[in-house]
Design a protein around this motif. Sequence first.
Motif, short mmCIF file in Angstrom:
data_model
loop_
_atom_site.label_atom_id
_atom_site.label_comp_id
_atom_site.label_asym_id
_atom_site.label_seq_id
_atom_site.Cartn_x
_atom_site.Cartn_y
_atom_site.Cartn_z
N LYS A 270 51.61 23.75 22.98
CA LYS A 270 51.80 25.12 23.49
C LYS A 270 52.98 25.83 23.61
CE LYS A 270 47.24 25.10 24.25
NZ LYS A 270 46.25 25.87 23.22
N ASP A 271 52.97 26.95 23.07
CA ASP A 271 54.31 27.83 23.27
C ASP A 271 54.61 28.11 24.72
OD1 ASP A 271 53.86 28.44 20.55
OD2 ASP A 271 53.41 30.49 20.77
N ILE A 272 56.19 27.77 24.86
CA ILE A 272 56.62 27.93 26.28
C ILE A 272 57.21 29.61 26.39
CG2 ILE A 272 58.18 27.10 28.05
CD1 ILE A 272 58.41 24.66 26.30
N GLN A 273 56.66 30.05 27.23
CA GLN A 273 56.93 31.74 27.34
C GLN A 273 58.07 31.83 28.51
OE1 GLN A 273 55.03 32.51 25.09
NE2 GLN A 273 53.20 33.74 26.04
N CYS A 274 58.54 31.18 29.42
CA CYS A 274 59.37 31.51 30.29
C CYS A 274 59.86 30.11 31.11
CB CYS A 274 58.66 32.44 31.50
SG CYS A 274 57.09 31.79 32.13
N VAL A 275 61.10 30.46 31.50
CA VAL A 275 62.07 29.50 32.23
C VAL A 275 62.97 30.13 33.19
CG1 VAL A 275 63.77 29.56 30.61
CG2 VAL A 275 63.68 27.55 31.88
N ASP A 276 62.96 29.24 34.40
CA ASP A 276 64.11 29.54 35.37
C ASP A 276 64.67 28.37 36.04
OD1 ASP A 276 65.38 31.75 36.77
OD2 ASP A 276 64.04 31.50 38.28
N TRP A 277 65.92 28.65 36.49
CA TRP A 277 66.54 27.60 37.06
C TRP A 277 67.03 27.64 38.61
CZ3 TRP A 277 70.40 25.26 33.15
CH2 TRP A 277 70.78 24.00 33.59
N SER A 278 66.61 27.00 39.53
CA SER A 278 66.59 27.04 40.81
C SER A 278 67.95 27.31 41.39
CB SER A 278 66.03 25.94 41.48
OG SER A 278 66.15 25.99 42.90
N GLU A 323 60.04 32.74 38.51
CA GLU A 323 61.36 33.03 39.28
C GLU A 323 61.32 32.19 40.53
OE1 GLU A 323 63.74 36.85 39.08
OE2 GLU A 323 63.24 36.88 41.29
N TRP A 324 62.52 31.55 40.83
CA TRP A 324 62.66 31.08 42.15
C TRP A 324 63.09 31.95 43.24
CZ3 TRP A 324 61.28 25.80 42.71
CH2 TRP A 324 61.28 25.04 41.68
N HIS A 325 62.57 31.83 44.37
CA HIS A 325 62.84 32.49 45.44
C HIS A 325 64.65 32.20 45.94
CE1 HIS A 325 63.30 34.20 49.42
NE2 HIS A 325 61.94 34.26 49.46
N PRO A 326 65.24 33.48 45.82
CA PRO A 326 66.84 33.38 46.11
C PRO A 326 67.13 32.75 47.46
CG PRO A 326 65.99 35.64 46.20
CD PRO A 326 64.84 34.91 45.87
N GLN A 327 66.27 32.86 48.58
CA GLN A 327 66.60 32.30 49.87
C GLN A 327 65.78 31.06 50.38
OE1 GLN A 327 65.47 35.86 49.76
NE2 GLN A 327 67.69 36.60 49.53
N ALA A 328 64.73 30.80 49.74
CA ALA A 328 63.68 29.87 50.32
C ALA A 328 63.72 28.61 49.49
CB ALA A 328 62.43 30.43 50.55
N LYS A 329 64.02 27.50 49.68
CA LYS A 329 64.26 26.47 48.91
C LYS A 329 62.87 25.96 48.50
CE LYS A 329 66.31 21.84 48.29
NZ LYS A 329 67.32 20.74 49.11
N GLY A 330 62.60 25.87 46.98
CA GLY A 330 61.52 25.26 46.60
C GLY A 330 60.44 26.24 46.51
N VAL A 331 60.56 27.73 46.64
CA VAL A 331 59.44 28.50 46.46
C VAL A 331 59.48 29.19 45.16
CG1 VAL A 331 58.60 30.75 47.51
CG2 VAL A 331 59.31 28.99 49.12
N LEU A 332 58.59 29.38 44.51
CA LEU A 332 58.49 29.62 43.12
C LEU A 332 57.25 30.62 42.96
CD1 LEU A 332 59.54 29.31 40.12
CD2 LEU A 332 57.45 27.53 40.00
N ALA A 333 57.50 31.72 42.13
CA ALA A 333 56.59 32.81 41.92
C ALA A 333 56.21 32.75 40.45
CB ALA A 333 56.96 34.25 42.46
N SER A 334 55.06 33.13 40.04
CA SER A 334 54.69 32.97 38.92
C SER A 334 53.43 34.09 38.47
CB SER A 334 53.90 31.87 38.34
OG SER A 334 52.82 31.41 39.25
N GLY A 335 53.54 34.58 37.13
CA GLY A 335 52.65 36.00 36.95
C GLY A 335 52.34 35.94 35.42
N GLY A 336 51.16 36.42 35.05
CA GLY A 336 50.79 36.38 33.52
C GLY A 336 49.84 37.35 33.40
N ASP A 337 49.24 37.19 32.08
CA ASP A 337 48.11 37.75 31.43
C ASP A 337 46.68 37.51 32.21
OD1 ASP A 337 49.56 38.29 29.36
OD2 ASP A 337 48.92 36.83 27.99
#
Length: 620
Positions: A270-278, A323-337
């Motif tokens: 599958k195509d990979i649509q997005c990436v973020d670095w913690s 996108e990873w949360h800038p202040q809370a370690k390990g919290v990640l948000a995702s969204g899409g179609d």
Amino acid sequence: MDETFVAWREKLAPLIYDMFSHHNLPWPTQACRFGSAVEDLTYKTRYRVYYSEQTDDSEPQKLIVATADVCKPNVASAEVVSSWTDFSKSPYLREEKVLFHPGEVNKIREIPQHPGLVVTHTDAPEVLLWNVDKQPHRPREKKNKLQESIPDMKLVGHEDEALFPLATTPAAPLVASGGNDCLVMLWDLADSTTSLLAGSCGGSGGAKDSPELRARHRFEGHTRPVEEVVFKPGSMHELASVGDDAQLMFWDVRSGAAPVLRMKEAHGPKDIQCVDWSPLAEHCVATGAQDGSIKVWDTRALRGPDHTICSLRSHTDAIIRLEWHPQAKGVLASGGDDRVMMVWNINVDAPPADRPLPPEASKKKSKAGVPTAPQDVQRPKELMMQHSGHRRGKVVDFQWCPTVPWAIMSVSDDGADEESGGGSLQLWRPSSLLYEPQEKVLARLNQHRTWILEGRNPPERQPLRVERAQEELAESAARAARDNKEGKEAKAKDVNRTGKRERQEKQEGVGSKGAGASMNKDSSNKEKEKGREEGNVEKESTREGEGKEQEQQQQPQQQGGVARVEEDDEEDEEMEGAKAGVAGDDGVEGMDTEEGGGVAAKRKRGEGEGADGMEVDGKH
């Protein structure tokens, strides 16, 4: 309106949200971004924000510069959280400047070192750079009379369209981009910031063309279009990228043009649509794929596609952004179609292991049109909450607020919805009951035990202090002064343009007459003198008769003029009454005339309105 959605908004939303503000946009959108903090007030922080309007070319494509008020925790009342509709106009979002963008705005990124500079992606190989402080404002009401805004600089180097992948870093004024040419490019703005900040180049300097800046580094390795690129937090040398070739790649400027690490078929084919670095766990990189799956990788142990910190699957369609949360370690948000956002709490310190993806989720939707977690797939323990506010369109972009913890700005493209046809921008924050330690949550709930269990002794609502009223009065006065100033400037410009045009026409007429007269000057002087003498005699003999005729004609004209003025006044009063009636039907509070125009444009589709109001501890 769908009863299921109303029940979710009025009964569930006040429990899971501490803040919720919805703003209906007149056109679909593809991008949003927080800028710098403008002002820190008692109950809110005001931010500059950017978002796009993707038109059908009947109007120019737009990059919008606005301010957004992000409420501080425990300020917004339950009524504010639950009283919005799909067509509400938020009183907390105020448009400040409009740029007519050359092409659709696909992605926006700010230059952290210089808050007034932003870069944008469009359907072109170039990356466009703007000094939004110096760029001239394009009034919406003159959208068909003004040309497109001229970028302050073009970043060149791509050989094909570069649509979405765009990144900046706080470590240095660098810009990274990926394109359909399978390349990752890197530009250094250090040598150009002086002229950019001064507004002396491109559109800010009044030029008709933009200067160009060539890329400093070119990275080759992807075999299909690049979908996303991101810097390692705090680094000016290391990057990661993903693409339609199903590969996750890592780059280091110090190691040359080839990738230093790669993971083939990271999500299978599958195509990979997005990436973020913690930013808080620098060994963690998250990727999202076309099949709705999420994987979190340990960069210290990339051993295979299934060797991950965690592998998640709850989205029912392609993931567009995470996108990873800038202040809370390990919290990640995702969204899409699938029109939802999900917030995850991941143990990023867990050792990587072979963790195959769960079965693919079914694309099942509720009666309200909101995708729901399928019954045949177990809910992952990492899933904290699901945000279903964008029920009319896919979630195309979002960002955690840089300084106000847990606040998010998100946008959706609602263009496919027949009733809406525009876009949605939402500012929201989960309730602290969802993320605070259990002991603290129980202590807070215990304070209102009788109200929760028995419905007795409701908590008192503390009215806003005098400072809040003073803030609002100051804001209203400042806005009125700004609108008055802009109106006077626009009027002055119109007068100057009119006067200049008349002077040019007069000069052209005088010049043409002078050219013809100069040829016959000597031969006609005597005839002119004779004609003047005869003309003066005739004028003196007829002046008295003409004066009497003019006096007789002016009297009925003046009477008719008075009648016309009175009729015009009556028409103006009728128009003002109609406008007042419309405004009363809207019931929109906290909006200026410009915002009201957006509501009027939408009224044809029968939309609702937003509510304004803030209270301290209104629902806790």
